[in-house]
Design a protein around this motif. Sequence first.
Motif, PDB file in Angstrom:
ATOM      1  N   ARG A  28       0.932  -1.196  -0.143  1.00 20.05           N
ATOM      2  CA  ARG A  28       0.110  -0.080   0.338  1.00 20.05           C
ATOM      3  C   ARG A  28       0.678   1.038   0.303  1.00 20.05           C
ATOM      4  O   ARG A  28       1.075   2.173   0.853  1.00 20.05           O
ATOM      5  CB  ARG A  28      -1.095   0.082   0.921  1.00 20.05           C
ATOM      6  N   PRO A  29       1.689   1.497  -1.412  1.00 19.10           N
ATOM      7  CA  PRO A  29       2.630   2.543  -0.899  1.00 19.10           C
ATOM      8  C   PRO A  29       2.382   4.364  -0.653  1.00 19.10           C
ATOM      9  O   PRO A  29       0.549   4.385  -2.000  1.00 19.10           O
ATOM     10  CB  PRO A  29       2.893   2.489  -2.431  1.00 19.10           C
ATOM     11  N   ASP A  30       2.680   4.815  -0.467  1.00 16.05           N
ATOM     12  CA  ASP A  30       2.005   5.947  -0.238  1.00 16.05           C
ATOM     13  C   ASP A  30       2.906   6.728  -0.959  1.00 16.05           C
ATOM     14  O   ASP A  30       4.437   6.793  -1.731  1.00 16.05           O
ATOM     15  CB  ASP A  30       2.152   6.194   1.496  1.00 16.05           C
ATOM     16  N   GLY A  31       3.349   8.192  -0.392  1.00 14.96           N
ATOM     17  CA  GLY A  31       3.953   9.366  -1.829  1.00 14.96           C
ATOM     18  C   GLY A  31       5.498   9.750  -0.897  1.00 14.96           C
ATOM     19  O   GLY A  31       6.041   9.089  -1.848  1.00 14.96           O
ATOM     20  N   ASP A  32       5.995   9.301  -0.012  1.00 15.25           N
ATOM     21  CA  ASP A  32       7.127   8.291   0.470  1.00 15.25           C
ATOM     22  C   ASP A  32       7.738   7.580  -0.116  1.00 15.25           C
ATOM     23  O   ASP A  32       8.433   7.926  -0.617  1.00 15.25           O
ATOM     24  CB  ASP A  32       6.977   8.796   2.255  1.00 15.25           C
ATOM     25  N   CYS A  33       7.173   6.157  -0.255  1.00 19.27           N
ATOM     26  CA  CYS A  33       7.888   5.151  -0.583  1.00 19.27           C
ATOM     27  C   CYS A  33       7.683   5.747  -2.445  1.00 19.27           C
ATOM     28  O   CYS A  33       8.809   5.191  -2.355  1.00 19.27           O
ATOM     29  CB  CYS A  33       6.348   4.571  -0.119  1.00 19.27           C
ATOM     30  N   TYR A  52      15.125  -0.882 -12.030  1.00 17.31           N
ATOM     31  CA  TYR A  52      13.774  -0.328 -12.168  1.00 17.31           C
ATOM     32  C   TYR A  52      13.036  -0.317 -10.525  1.00 17.31           C
ATOM     33  O   TYR A  52      13.330  -0.736  -9.884  1.00 17.31           O
ATOM     34  CB  TYR A  52      13.333  -1.795 -12.454  1.00 17.31           C
ATOM     35  N   LEU A  53      12.648   0.395 -10.504  1.00 17.20           N
ATOM     36  CA  LEU A  53      11.680   0.923  -9.094  1.00 17.20           C
ATOM     37  C   LEU A  53      10.667  -0.538  -9.902  1.00 17.20           C
ATOM     38  O   LEU A  53       9.369  -0.733 -10.472  1.00 17.20           O
ATOM     39  CB  LEU A  53      10.610   1.960  -9.883  1.00 17.20           C
ATOM     40  N   ALA A  54      10.590  -0.995  -8.614  1.00 14.32           N
ATOM     41  CA  ALA A  54       9.695  -2.186  -8.220  1.00 14.32           C
ATOM     42  C   ALA A  54       8.454  -2.017  -8.162  1.00 14.32           C
ATOM     43  O   ALA A  54       7.842  -1.442  -7.064  1.00 14.32           O
ATOM     44  CB  ALA A  54      10.333  -3.701  -7.406  1.00 14.32           C
ATOM     45  N   GLN A  55       6.923  -2.374  -9.649  1.00 12.85           N
ATOM     46  CA  GLN A  55       5.737  -2.296  -9.020  1.00 12.85           C
ATOM     47  C   GLN A  55       4.807  -3.641  -8.581  1.00 12.85           C
ATOM     48  O   GLN A  55       5.536  -4.232  -9.214  1.00 12.85           O
ATOM     49  CB  GLN A  55       4.986  -1.821  -9.949  1.00 12.85           C
ATOM     50  N   ALA A  56       4.896  -3.828  -7.061  1.00 15.06           N
ATOM     51  CA  ALA A  56       4.215  -5.111  -7.225  1.00 15.06           C
ATOM     52  C   ALA A  56       2.847  -4.664  -6.522  1.00 15.06           C
ATOM     53  O   ALA A  56       2.100  -5.941  -6.376  1.00 15.06           O
ATOM     54  CB  ALA A  56       5.120  -5.308  -5.137  1.00 15.06           C
ATOM     55  N   GLU A  57       2.116  -3.753  -7.408  1.00 12.61           N
ATOM     56  CA  GLU A  57       0.997  -3.754  -6.914  1.00 12.61           C
ATOM     57  C   GLU A  57       0.223  -2.081  -7.824  1.00 12.61           C
ATOM     58  O   GLU A  57       1.219  -1.996  -7.842  1.00 12.61           O
ATOM     59  CB  GLU A  57       0.411  -3.755  -5.623  1.00 12.61           C
ATOM     60  N   ALA A  58      -0.985  -2.352  -7.484  1.00  5.92           N
ATOM     61  CA  ALA A  58      -1.463  -1.290  -8.313  1.00  5.92           C
ATOM     62  C   ALA A  58      -0.822   0.158  -8.483  1.00  5.92           C
ATOM     63  O   ALA A  58      -0.839   0.584  -6.301  1.00  5.92           O
ATOM     64  CB  ALA A  58      -3.256  -0.998  -8.489  1.00  5.92           C
ATOM     65  N   ASN A  69       9.267   8.781 -16.470  1.00  3.58           N
ATOM     66  CA  ASN A  69      10.047   8.603 -17.586  1.00  3.58           C
ATOM     67  C   ASN A  69      10.670   7.342 -16.775  1.00  3.58           C
ATOM     68  O   ASN A  69      11.406   6.846 -16.933  1.00  3.58           O
ATOM     69  CB  ASN A  69      10.908   8.810 -18.756  1.00  3.58           C
ATOM     70  N   THR A  70      10.670   7.136 -14.939  1.00  8.79           N
ATOM     71  CA  THR A  70      11.245   6.026 -14.692  1.00  8.79           C
ATOM     72  C   THR A  70      11.543   4.789 -14.904  1.00  8.79           C
ATOM     73  O   THR A  70       9.808   4.607 -15.240  1.00  8.79           O
ATOM     74  CB  THR A  70      10.941   6.515 -12.836  1.00  8.79           C
ATOM     75  N   PRO A  71      12.012   4.061 -15.255  1.00  8.18           N
ATOM     76  CA  PRO A  71      11.827   2.295 -15.011  1.00  8.18           C
ATOM     77  C   PRO A  71      11.123   1.906 -14.154  1.00  8.18           C
ATOM     78  O   PRO A  71      11.562   1.781 -12.784  1.00  8.18           O
ATOM     79  CB  PRO A  71      13.314   1.864 -15.477  1.00  8.18           C
ATOM     80  N   VAL A  72      10.086   1.456 -14.827  1.00 10.18           N
ATOM     81  CA  VAL A  72       8.854   0.350 -13.563  1.00 10.18           C
ATOM     82  C   VAL A  72       9.424  -1.063 -13.723  1.00 10.18           C
ATOM     83  O   VAL A  72      10.034  -1.521 -15.312  1.00 10.18           O
ATOM     84  CB  VAL A  72       7.767   0.796 -13.537  1.00 10.18           C
ATOM     85  N   TRP A  73       9.490  -2.156 -13.412  1.00 12.93           N
ATOM     86  CA  TRP A  73       9.524  -3.149 -13.328  1.00 12.93           C
ATOM     87  C   TRP A  73       8.490  -3.685 -12.810  1.00 12.93           C
ATOM     88  O   TRP A  73       7.671  -3.858 -11.287  1.00 12.93           O
ATOM     89  CB  TRP A  73      10.261  -4.008 -12.626  1.00 12.93           C
ATOM     90  N   ASP A  74       7.080  -4.315 -13.724  1.00 11.21           N
ATOM     91  CA  ASP A  74       5.583  -4.146 -13.248  1.00 11.21           C
ATOM     92  C   ASP A  74       5.710  -6.057 -12.383  1.00 11.21           C
ATOM     93  O   ASP A  74       5.741  -7.132 -13.357  1.00 11.21           O
ATOM     94  CB  ASP A  74       4.837  -4.786 -14.006  1.00 11.21           C
ATOM     95  N   CYS A  75       6.499  -6.504 -11.190  1.00  7.50           N
ATOM     96  CA  CYS A  75       6.560  -7.583 -10.743  1.00  7.50           C
ATOM     97  C   CYS A  75       5.182  -8.268 -10.192  1.00  7.50           C
ATOM     98  O   CYS A  75       5.215  -9.309 -10.032  1.00  7.50           O
ATOM     99  CB  CYS A  75       7.124  -7.189  -9.123  1.00  7.50           C
ATOM    100  N   THR A  76       4.065  -8.097 -10.946  1.00  8.47           N
ATOM    101  CA  THR A  76       2.732  -8.883 -10.744  1.00  8.47           C
ATOM    102  C   THR A  76       2.995  -9.915 -11.910  1.00  8.47           C
ATOM    103  O   THR A  76       1.990 -10.937 -11.939  1.00  8.47           O
ATOM    104  CB  THR A  76       1.177  -7.921 -10.786  1.00  8.47           C
ATOM    105  N   LEU A  97       7.360  -5.559   3.128  1.00  9.54           N
ATOM    106  CA  LEU A  97       7.818  -5.658   1.550  1.00  9.54           C
ATOM    107  C   LEU A  97       6.618  -6.454   1.070  1.00  9.54           C
ATOM    108  O   LEU A  97       6.351  -7.677   1.498  1.00  9.54           O
ATOM    109  CB  LEU A  97       8.933  -6.345   0.825  1.00  9.54           C
ATOM    110  N   SER A  98       6.360  -6.550  -0.192  1.00  4.45           N
ATOM    111  CA  SER A  98       5.265  -7.533  -0.808  1.00  4.45           C
ATOM    112  C   SER A  98       6.223  -9.361  -1.330  1.00  4.45           C
ATOM    113  O   SER A  98       6.506  -9.550  -1.098  1.00  4.45           O
ATOM    114  CB  SER A  98       4.856  -7.462  -2.775  1.00  4.45           C
ATOM    115  N   PRO A  99       4.906 -10.230  -0.952  1.00  7.11           N
ATOM    116  CA  PRO A  99       5.402 -10.784  -0.408  1.00  7.11           C
ATOM    117  C   PRO A  99       5.859 -11.774  -2.236  1.00  7.11           C
ATOM    118  O   PRO A  99       6.772 -13.257  -1.892  1.00  7.11           O
ATOM    119  CB  PRO A  99       3.541 -11.881  -0.386  1.00  7.11           C
TER     120      PRO A  99
END
Length: 326
Positions: A28-33, A52-58, A69-76, A97-99
């Motif tokens: 449940r990432p917030d603005g600081d995260c 990569y910015l690890a995206q583990a949820e929406a 344009n930050t590189p994102v890795w969609d971990c889902t 951290l995400s399971p």
Amino acid sequence: MPTSFPHSLTDVLNALKDQVVLLAGHVRPDGDCIGAQIALTRVLCSQGITAYLAQAEAIPHILAPFINNTPVWDCTQGLPPTPYALVSVDAADRQRLSPLFGDHAVTALFDHHRSTRPYAQFNFIAPEAAATAELLTQLFIDNSLPIDPVSAQALYVGLLTDTGQFRHSSTTGHTLRLAATLLESGANPENASHQLFEQETLPRLALRQHFLSTLKLELSGQLCVGFLEAASYKNTQTLPEDAEGFVDYTRMVQGVLMGALIEDQGTQVKSSLRARSPHLRLDILAGLFGGGGHACAAGFKVDEPLSTFYPRFLELVAEHLKHTAQ
Ligand SMILES: [Mn+2]
């Protein structure tokens, strides 16, 4: 903010060289995260590291535009096929951290929660920092690492959100000086405020209206409580992320010492706490329920129905206030 840590940022950069790096934040990432994830990803990339910015949820929709344009890795969709290094920001413990990351080793952690204990190879823990973004801004400056305008804006968002728009007691002169430096590096306060605080929708306002209607005073007016449940979201066609910031209303009421947002999730109860004064040590109170956080803002989740939780909660809060309220 003391800037001495057991390691230097250069040690971390050396350890991450030639690796694929995933930058993870708490669930449940917030603005600081998200802000910290964006900035650290970009700074690592600027040093020739594949990060990569690890995206583990929406990602909350109000925060997504700051990614730019930050590189994102969609971990889902799956983790990298090659071995990767995991770096964590704003996550007080490994379980935050995400399971999806399983029990993958954490190479470095950057955090500012009081309850944080080292769980990485390199640990940068600064409980006196108002935000993980504050800690990172200081580290980047100390190490002459480039803060580009997108990173500056992301770090500014981290400071702005974790300090409640520079209103919480965690806001120091140092915080404001770093914010000034971020402005000079390209952060845009007007754009940040508009993007964060002026994106209301009618469903979200309906959820707010409902939440406000549940507010009540307990413990002779020392505590203000507001409630949400699954139906609150369903009836207003909203999502839990739409309740971001609602807990602040519980503390706004005249005379209260602390506020709580209590979310009835059926077999579980989730709660966010806010205090007027750091003397109230909500991190300790939340710890009694297996949670944690900061002196003025903390939270927890218990596996217990609301009916048994609530009387126990009132009892423990009353006891806690007796010892901490001045
Ligand atoms: Mn934070």
